[in-house]
Design a protein around this motif. Sequence first.
Motif, PDB file in Angstrom:
ATOM      1  N   ARG A 301     -73.299  62.857  51.340  1.00 51.96           N
ATOM      2  CA  ARG A 301     -73.797  62.393  50.358  1.00 51.96           C
ATOM      3  C   ARG A 301     -74.720  63.479  49.560  1.00 51.96           C
ATOM      4  O   ARG A 301     -75.845  63.237  49.261  1.00 51.96           O
ATOM      5  N   ASP A 302     -74.196  64.365  48.998  1.00 48.41           N
ATOM      6  CA  ASP A 302     -74.836  65.573  48.263  1.00 48.41           C
ATOM      7  C   ASP A 302     -75.285  64.844  46.942  1.00 48.41           C
ATOM      8  O   ASP A 302     -74.656  64.139  46.395  1.00 48.41           O
ATOM      9  N   ASN A 303     -76.667  65.411  46.951  1.00 47.68           N
ATOM     10  CA  ASN A 303     -77.352  64.792  45.691  1.00 47.68           C
ATOM     11  C   ASN A 303     -77.349  63.400  45.645  1.00 47.68           C
ATOM     12  O   ASN A 303     -77.149  62.839  44.501  1.00 47.68           O
ATOM     13  N   GLY A 304     -77.768  62.897  46.663  1.00 48.54           N
ATOM     14  CA  GLY A 304     -78.003  61.190  46.908  1.00 48.54           C
ATOM     15  C   GLY A 304     -76.594  60.636  46.528  1.00 48.54           C
ATOM     16  O   GLY A 304     -76.709  59.366  46.315  1.00 48.54           O
ATOM     17  N   GLY A 305     -75.239  61.237  46.998  1.00 51.89           N
ATOM     18  CA  GLY A 305     -74.084  60.386  46.843  1.00 51.89           C
ATOM     19  C   GLY A 305     -73.294  60.890  45.365  1.00 51.89           C
ATOM     20  O   GLY A 305     -72.224  60.505  45.321  1.00 51.89           O
ATOM     21  N   TRP A 306     -74.163  61.559  44.439  1.00 52.63           N
ATOM     22  CA  TRP A 306     -73.568  61.853  43.174  1.00 52.63           C
ATOM     23  C   TRP A 306     -72.665  63.140  43.038  1.00 52.63           C
ATOM     24  O   TRP A 306     -71.915  63.526  42.277  1.00 52.63           O
ATOM     25  N   GLY A 307     -73.051  64.047  44.219  1.00 56.70           N
ATOM     26  CA  GLY A 307     -72.253  65.142  44.134  1.00 56.70           C
ATOM     27  C   GLY A 307     -73.162  66.576  43.488  1.00 56.70           C
ATOM     28  O   GLY A 307     -73.827  65.945  42.623  1.00 56.70           O
ATOM     29  N   LEU A 308     -72.933  67.368  43.936  1.00 58.81           N
ATOM     30  CA  LEU A 308     -73.670  68.783  43.408  1.00 58.81           C
ATOM     31  C   LEU A 308     -73.078  69.045  42.015  1.00 58.81           C
ATOM     32  O   LEU A 308     -71.863  69.189  41.727  1.00 58.81           O
TER      33      LEU A 308
END
Length: 736
Positions: A301-308
């Motif tokens: 779930r990087d960046n709340g699931g949006w990806g970095l």
Amino acid sequence: MKKALSLVLSLALFCALAVPTASAAEPPVIGLKEKYTLVGGEQELKAHSGMEYVEEAYYAAPVVVDLDGDGKLEVVTAAYSLTVADAATGKVKWQVNAGKDRSTAYVRYDKGGNAANGRVYTTPIVKDLNGDGKLEIAVAYANGTVSVLDSQGYFLPGWPKVTENGRSVWALAADDVDGDGKQEIIAGLGVEHNVSLYVFGCDGNLKPGWPQAPQGGPLPASYMDGIYTNGIATGDLDNDGLPEIIMPTDNYFVNAFNGDGTPVMAGSRFQSSPQDRFSFGGRIPWGAVGLYEDYNRELKRDNGGWGLALDYESLAEKGRSGTYGPSMTASIARYVDVDGDGKSEVVVAALIADRTNALQNPSNRDWASVRDTKYATVYVLNQDHTRFNKGSYNWENIPTNQICSTLGAPLNQSANSVSAGVKLAPLVADVNGDGVNEILYNSFDGKVHCFALNDTSKELEGWPYTLPNSKNGVYEMPNEPVAADLNGDGKLEVLFTSWISNAAGTRTGVDGSLYVLDGSGKLVTRHKLHSSIYEYDSAKTDNGSYAAPVVRDIDGDGQQEVLVNTLHYGVCAYDVTPGAATQEPQRVNPNVQRVVVNGNESKAFTLYTYMLNNENYVAVRDLAWYMTDVLWSQKGIFDVSWNGSINLVTGRRYAPYPNHNNAVECQLRFVGPQPYRMGTAPVLVNGVQKNIRYFTITDANGGDTSYYRLRDLAGAMGTFTVGWIGETRTATISTK
């Protein structure tokens, strides 16, 4: 003789379409026979000029139900109008315009644009919504109207309602989500923001917490977006005894909400921290889990699931695991027990795209561009949003095109549809009879795919099924598959319809079909859908179907029937004929055919025709009149007479010309679809007998008119040849 000829021709067609392989069992012999057509297409049959309008039908499947409790089944169907007809005969009982009830006089739509906002993208819901023991109908429209009508076609108190700014309703469901003993009506909107889900009580009032609860404050945020498929599912995810609302939206999240609008929490396996703005008591909601192709990326779930962003992780560091993920724009969710353990899972099909371009252009909201779309797959999620993995059934690794070469990219895309217009619908059923469910879904690669529960690396033996009409710039797309035992042998068949497109979005001259496959992916039978009766537009009038077929015994004869809501021909019903090949239609249907002679537009004319098996048949005397009219003394003219048989004499003007004229005889002679009989007598051409396929229609006074295919007449007379321009559906005649 007629029946024998029909059966021979049908068997020939069946054998050409369903050739078994030497190494596998032959598929069952199951045929289809037309029962009735054009239900909802028109209230009464009449002669057609070729300019009348038939409402386009979209994703609304027919609903077969005893609506009024009289012991007889009705079929409820929607295009722009909502139509209720007798299921056994197709006779229309009543119709209402979009957003109206029977207290407003029904007015037939035309092609002037007054119908566009009345499109129906969802199957009507027919249930006892208010708990009074009677059935009601919920239906939603492209203008944002949601209506609930009683079984007689009149609004329930409090209805209709119009959603925010009249935005299109793309999803419709009903369930008792708050435990009050009455059904709530759930509407999903095609909007470009996060307030896209409405829940109404059966009295027409919005339920508390809806549209979905405000984000922030004491509640965690969820990533909602527009809803563009009829893909909402309901089911008890958290074992509280109440169903939750599950829906994919126009991003790469699957959301789930309780009946009061609060989000359903995902499992603790997904990474969270006290600083995570989505954290709620150490847990996060379903709608904050961004899906990826790679499960480990999903769990992080990087960046709340949006990806970095690329500032924090380069493309090289991301690799495929950090760039490949789904778009849920065209996804449909199902809540079903896939392994029979009494606990249901969420099954959702989705396209997989390479997000590289979106990462490089973060201001572009439409991150899944046309060139990014790679293939379609299916996810199986547990009730806590983790991926399904139980014993030998491991769906933590979804089917991908890296390991499964049968998964293909879209055949045809436009800037407006990265999924080629296909709505991806999963089917969970034991189609091969091994006691374990398989998962099937339709895809934009022109195939229907099928995976066993115990192997995501390759498709079930015999699958996928590839539709045959994708060639020469024409693309045939499959719709939602359904499973049913058509012939009562205890084995399921797979049914679906198709539709046709090309890159230009113009008419192709090819129509969609109704397909029946056996559980091993072999073709059992294919029935071409009727071409549009009306030639009101030169573009986008190939017939087909966007909706799932429906299988029911609609007439109480103990045999199943299949109903299809077609794009341009209303609802068509077919008898299933176990042990027999697909049969000739019982009726032929009126049409018009434009003909150009010798490439000269000044020598063009339009014939009134009748259609059999998607082919135009012409009255031979009409053709003789027009050929005399445009050629007069040139090659290609011929005369027609009758002395116990049809006589054709080439090189001679048609004798009744000009008294046999356009306004009197060269017109449609009959009203609507007609019974017919295949011709058996030979035709005389310059005194020589010729056997040509034709059929005869008899009028109310006992007069006969015989209809022939142009190419057969050309072959028999030898004075002209016939061609076809598929894009404009124009026949060409070239004289010799």
